[in-house]
Design a protein around this motif. Structure first.
Motif, PDB file in Angstrom:
ATOM      1  N   ASN A  17     114.272  56.520  54.387  1.00  0.00           N
ATOM      2  CA  ASN A  17     114.192  55.276  55.154  1.00  0.00           C
ATOM      3  C   ASN A  17     114.842  55.510  56.511  1.00  0.00           C
ATOM      4  OD1 ASN A  17     114.752  52.704  56.317  1.00  0.00           O
ATOM      5  ND2 ASN A  17     114.593  51.748  54.301  1.00  0.00           N
ATOM      6  N   LYS A  18     114.009  55.767  57.500  1.00  0.00           N
ATOM      7  CA  LYS A  18     114.533  56.120  58.820  1.00  0.00           C
ATOM      8  C   LYS A  18     115.261  54.949  59.471  1.00  0.00           C
ATOM      9  CE  LYS A  18     113.102  58.388  63.109  1.00  0.00           C
ATOM     10  NZ  LYS A  18     111.980  59.041  63.812  1.00  0.00           N
ATOM     11  N   ASP A  56     108.076  59.604  54.777  1.00  0.00           N
ATOM     12  CA  ASP A  56     108.950  58.708  54.033  1.00  0.00           C
ATOM     13  C   ASP A  56     109.083  59.115  52.570  1.00  0.00           C
ATOM     14  OD1 ASP A  56     106.487  55.994  53.957  1.00  0.00           O
ATOM     15  OD2 ASP A  56     106.491  57.989  53.069  1.00  0.00           O
ATOM     16  N   LYS A  57     108.352  60.152  52.185  1.00  0.00           N
ATOM     17  CA  LYS A  57     108.431  60.605  50.803  1.00  0.00           C
ATOM     18  C   LYS A  57     108.007  62.058  50.732  1.00  0.00           C
ATOM     19  CE  LYS A  57     106.470  59.577  46.212  1.00  0.00           C
ATOM     20  NZ  LYS A  57     105.522  58.686  45.476  1.00  0.00           N
TER      21      LYS A  57
END
Lengths: 114, 112
Positions: free
Chosen positions: B67-68, B55-56
């Motif tokens: 942000n999946k 996510d980062k």
């Protein structure tokens, strides 16, 4: 390492003429890609080769466009009967392998069809 | 059909500020997202990339937030420098396919 080499850097053709663009990938890279960049359409995938074999040409216009990779040191993109709408920057990229391997782009060939 | 979208189209920030470039995508099968930087007259060059399992991703002044669930990602450039002035492309790739799908690009100008 000279990076991906593309020749010529600029090409001007008259409508209906043929244009051949050349790409020399980075030595040791097994994959070669062709993209087209225009203001209107942005960066578009055209085709790619792996170990000189054509793998995916889903982005190639069905007529007048063809690409080849006769040996591991160069690939060509040929446009027959060029049209003004073919005017674009044609970018070649190469990568060691596929998937997440970094694609290294050349400086592009700016094609202008008058 | 534009599978990868970027906003804004252009962005101007002052030197030292944080620039935020946005990207969204439609195909949930995309699992690898490289960002490329392009200067006039040159080909794009890989800047930083993220896989969908993260996510980062951070690399110096450049950070990708992913942000999946919302199919969105953003590139943050902290302490922006005039030399960062370029066009930034968000791209996407689906495992098993090597071709990159590019967004429209964001032209960043950093004023001093």
């Amino acid at each position: 390492n000279a990076g991906v080499i593309q020749t010529p850097r600029h090409k001007v053709t008259g409508k209906g003429q043929e244009a051949t663009l050349w790409c020399e990938p980075i030595s040791g890279h097994s994959a070669v890609f062709w993209y087209r960049q225009t203001i209107v359409q942005g960066l578009e995938f055209l085709t790619y080769f792996r170990n000189q074999a054509p793998i995916d040409d889903s982005g190639m216009p069905k007529e007048r466009f063809s690409a080849q990779m006769p040996n591991q040191s160069h690939s060509t993109l040929k446009i027959q009967s060029t049209q003004p709408q073919d005017s674009a920057v044609y970018l070649c990229a190469s990568s060691i392998g596929l998937g997440e391997d970094t694609q290294y782009f050349g400086p592009g060939t700016r094609l202008l069809v008058l | 059909q534009q599978q990868v979208r970027q906003s804004p189209q252009s962005l101007t920030v002052w030197e030292g500020e944080t620039a935020i470039l946005n990207c969204s995508y439609e195909n949930s099968a995309f699992d690898y997202f490289p960002w490329y930087q392009q200067f006039p007259g040159e080909g794009p060059a890989l800047l930083i990339a993220i896989r969908s399992v993260s996510d980062k991703k951070e690399d110096g002044r450049f950070t990708i937030f992913f942000n999946k669930r919302e199919k969105k990602l953003s590139l943050h450039i902290t302490d922006s420098q005039p030399g960062d002035s370029a066009t930034y492309f968000c791209a996407a790739n689906q495992g098993g396919s090597a071709k990159l799908i590019f967004g429209e690009g964001t032209k960043l100008t950093v004023s001093s």
